[in-house]
Design an enzyme around this catalytic site. Sequence first.
Site, PDB file in Angstrom:
ATOM      1  N   VAL A   1       4.854   3.628  10.166  1.00 48.04           N
ATOM      2  CA  VAL A   1       6.107   2.959   9.818  1.00 48.04           C
ATOM      3  C   VAL A   1       5.757   1.765   8.657  1.00 48.04           C
ATOM      4  O   VAL A   1       4.693   1.220   8.543  1.00 48.04           O
ATOM      5  CB  VAL A   1       6.702   1.912  10.673  1.00 48.04           C
TER       6      VAL A   1
ATOM      7  N   CYS B   1      -2.814  -2.673   5.668  1.00 50.46           N
ATOM      8  CA  CYS B   1      -3.061  -1.064   5.786  1.00 50.46           C
ATOM      9  C   CYS B   1      -3.783  -0.420   4.736  1.00 50.46           C
ATOM     10  O   CYS B   1      -4.888  -0.012   4.813  1.00 50.46           O
ATOM     11  CB  CYS B   1      -1.663  -0.308   6.118  1.00 50.46           C
TER      12      CYS B   1
ATOM     13  N   ARG C   1       0.158 -11.322   4.305  1.00 47.18           N
ATOM     14  CA  ARG C   1      -1.145 -10.873   4.596  1.00 47.18           C
ATOM     15  C   ARG C   1      -1.667 -10.265   3.472  1.00 47.18           C
ATOM     16  O   ARG C   1      -1.132  -9.193   3.103  1.00 47.18           O
ATOM     17  CB  ARG C   1      -1.101 -10.211   6.095  1.00 47.18           C
TER      18      ARG C   1
ATOM     19  N   LYS D   1      -4.140   9.320   9.447  1.00 51.84           N
ATOM     20  CA  LYS D   1      -3.658   8.100   9.365  1.00 51.84           C
ATOM     21  C   LYS D   1      -4.785   7.527   8.150  1.00 51.84           C
ATOM     22  O   LYS D   1      -3.976   6.858   7.091  1.00 51.84           O
ATOM     23  CB  LYS D   1      -3.946   7.189  10.461  1.00 51.84           C
TER      24      LYS D   1
HETATM   25  N1  SAJ Z   1       1.944  -0.898  -4.539  1.00 49.80           N
HETATM   26  C1  SAJ Z   1       1.753  -1.023  -5.927  1.00 49.80           C
HETATM   27  N2  SAJ Z   1       2.294   0.287  -6.790  1.00 49.80           N
HETATM   28  C2  SAJ Z   1       3.003   1.001  -6.068  1.00 49.80           C
HETATM   29  C3  SAJ Z   1       3.440   1.064  -4.729  1.00 49.80           C
HETATM   30  C4  SAJ Z   1       2.799   0.140  -4.058  1.00 49.80           C
HETATM   31  O1  SAJ Z   1       1.082  -1.592  -6.450  1.00 49.80           O
HETATM   32  O2  SAJ Z   1       3.607   1.927  -6.970  1.00 49.80           O
HETATM   33  C5  SAJ Z   1       1.456  -2.002  -3.837  1.00 49.80           C
HETATM   34  C6  SAJ Z   1       2.342  -2.781  -3.046  1.00 49.80           C
HETATM   35  O3  SAJ Z   1       2.862  -3.823  -4.036  1.00 49.80           O
HETATM   36  C7  SAJ Z   1       1.612  -3.430  -1.983  1.00 49.80           C
HETATM   37  C8  SAJ Z   1       0.777  -2.420  -1.381  1.00 49.80           C
HETATM   38  O4  SAJ Z   1       0.795  -1.417  -2.521  1.00 49.80           O
HETATM   39  O5  SAJ Z   1       0.741  -4.498  -2.355  1.00 49.80           O
HETATM   40  C9  SAJ Z   1       1.207  -1.636  -0.106  1.00 49.80           C
HETATM   41  O6  SAJ Z   1       2.397  -1.217  -0.240  1.00 49.80           O
HETATM   42  P1  SAJ Z   1       3.267  -0.133   0.163  1.00 49.80           P
HETATM   43  O7  SAJ Z   1       4.592  -0.407   0.478  1.00 49.80           O
HETATM   44  O8  SAJ Z   1       2.500   1.072  -0.513  1.00 49.80           O
HETATM   45  O9  SAJ Z   1       2.753   0.156   1.916  1.00 49.80           O
HETATM   46  P2  SAJ Z   1       2.586  -0.776   3.205  1.00 49.80           P
HETATM   47  O10 SAJ Z   1       1.127  -1.426   3.220  1.00 49.80           O
HETATM   48  O11 SAJ Z   1       3.616  -1.694   3.337  1.00 49.80           O
HETATM   49  O12 SAJ Z   1       2.603   0.219   4.446  1.00 49.80           O
HETATM   50  C10 SAJ Z   1       2.018   1.605   4.045  1.00 49.80           C
HETATM   51  C11 SAJ Z   1       2.488   2.734   4.251  1.00 49.80           C
HETATM   52  N3  SAJ Z   1       1.779   3.957   4.151  1.00 49.80           N
HETATM   53  C12 SAJ Z   1       2.138   4.857   3.028  1.00 49.80           C
HETATM   54  O13 SAJ Z   1       3.202   4.732   2.437  1.00 49.80           O
HETATM   55  C13 SAJ Z   1       1.093   5.964   2.924  1.00 49.80           C
HETATM   56  C14 SAJ Z   1       3.053   3.093   5.647  1.00 49.80           C
HETATM   57  O14 SAJ Z   1       3.858   4.091   5.778  1.00 49.80           O
HETATM   58  C15 SAJ Z   1       2.123   2.666   6.936  1.00 49.80           C
HETATM   59  O15 SAJ Z   1       2.778   2.838   8.003  1.00 49.80           O
HETATM   60  C16 SAJ Z   1       1.584   1.411   6.531  1.00 49.80           C
HETATM   61  O16 SAJ Z   1       0.913   1.222   5.401  1.00 49.80           O
HETATM   62  C17 SAJ Z   1       0.361   1.521   7.686  1.00 49.80           C
HETATM   63  O17 SAJ Z   1       0.831   0.700   8.776  1.00 49.80           O
HETATM   64  O18 SAJ Z   1      -0.501   1.945   7.698  1.00 49.80           O
END
Ligand code: SAJ
Length: 403
Positions: free
Chosen positions: A154, A259, A328, A205
């Site tokens: 999620v 994550c 975080r 995962k």
């Molecule tokens: N980010 C970038 N560029 C992008 C996309 C994201 O720099 O194009 C950065 C964001 O700013 C952030 C980081 O990556 O700092 C992570 O953000 P995110 O929205 O990609 O993901 P999280 O950490 O909020 O949630 C992720 C999700 N995993 C994936 O999309 C593969 C979510 O589905 C997982 O459940 C979650 O990790 C988890 O609990 O593992």
Amino acid sequence: MKENIKVGMLGLGYIGLPTAALIALKNMEVVGIDINKDVVETINRGEIHIVEPELDALVSSVVMSGKLRASQNPEQADVFVIAVPTPIRDNNQPDISYVQSATEMILPYLQPDNLFIIESTSPVGTTEKMAELIYKERPELKGKLHIAYCPERVLPGNVIYELEHNDRAIGGIDETSTKKAIEFYRNFVKGKLYPTNARTAEMVKLVENSSRDVQIAFANELSIISDKAGIDVWELIELANKHPRVNILRPGTGVGGHCIAVDPWFIVSDFSKEARLIRTAREINNYKTEWVIEKIKNEALQFELAHKRKPRIATMGLAFKPDIDDLRESPSLYVARSLKMQDFDVLAVEPNISHSDEFDLLELDQAIQDADIVVFLVGHKEFKNLNLPTSKIVLDFVNITRE
Ligand code: SAJ
């Protein structure tokens, strides 16, 4: 599985609490077990200790209806779900000690036909390890328990919806365990449930988040190369993405959260010789944050040379990604903190939080008015369409000012 299922949820954090509440909403009896007394008391009052949209109303209603209660002490149940943290230590090695202690905690309460599920992000082989631990202490249960791994996927900020609607991979240590675990999740998940084995489910995962990390690293590397080449990386990516089979992600301040910046290390630590791309992606994404700091410092130095005083720097955004209040592992927070520690005059802005112990937060307009350099670190919606005075030096690492 019998009609009135009772579930013991171990760990009432970002995943355990919403999952426990959703299960309770589907009319199963849930006891949430957490070692933290404050967490237990808060939930039993029908309140919550974490920030997640819609969670407060959900928890309050299932606590009121008596379907969810919290306790510091384990008790017997039909299904046990482990949703405790698996952090990484300073040397980037995963720490599964919470999974182990949660498993040990329920050992005396396990009964034949129980279903034992791990949801915590775990290194490959953890479910088998816990099965060994259980059967070593309770040999009479051997072959009588169902043991499976089922990772959550999620997105923070959209947890309630995604818990119910996302597809899930479910892997047992044998086929009956997989089948029993799927039957259980079918009670509250509308998404598809894909059967596999425990080791694959654990790796699924880790691979999901590593894949995203690698793709973001590619975008971040392009941003550094483009800067040196005098190319606008945003235009570059937009044009490259016109190709039907290319989809480059967005560069930014680095990768944060609990994550994506963490899970790839679970693979690297076990497969250190093989996981070369995964390790390098982690290093590139971490380096991007340092690169951003250097860029800001260079700009500050130029300003100081020209104006004979240090600039005031407005840092726009502290959260780890747009439109959330979660700090975080946030690269933006790291940037603001690092500038402050190096004696820069930092004007911190974070529209999603009202108070910070570390920074005197400023309103958006005030910070822009007072600043000499305005630095965009997170693409919060509040930062779109701003009227930035031409006198200000603007460094936009997330392209929010042009959206
Ligand atoms: N980010 C970038 N560029 C992008 C996309 C994201 O720099 O194009 C950065 C964001 O700013 C952030 C980081 O990556 O700092 C992570 O953000 P995110 O929205 O990609 O993901 P999280 O950490 O909020 O949630 C992720 C999700 N995993 C994936 O999309 C593969 C979510 O589905 C997982 O459940 C979650 O990790 C988890 O609990 O593992």
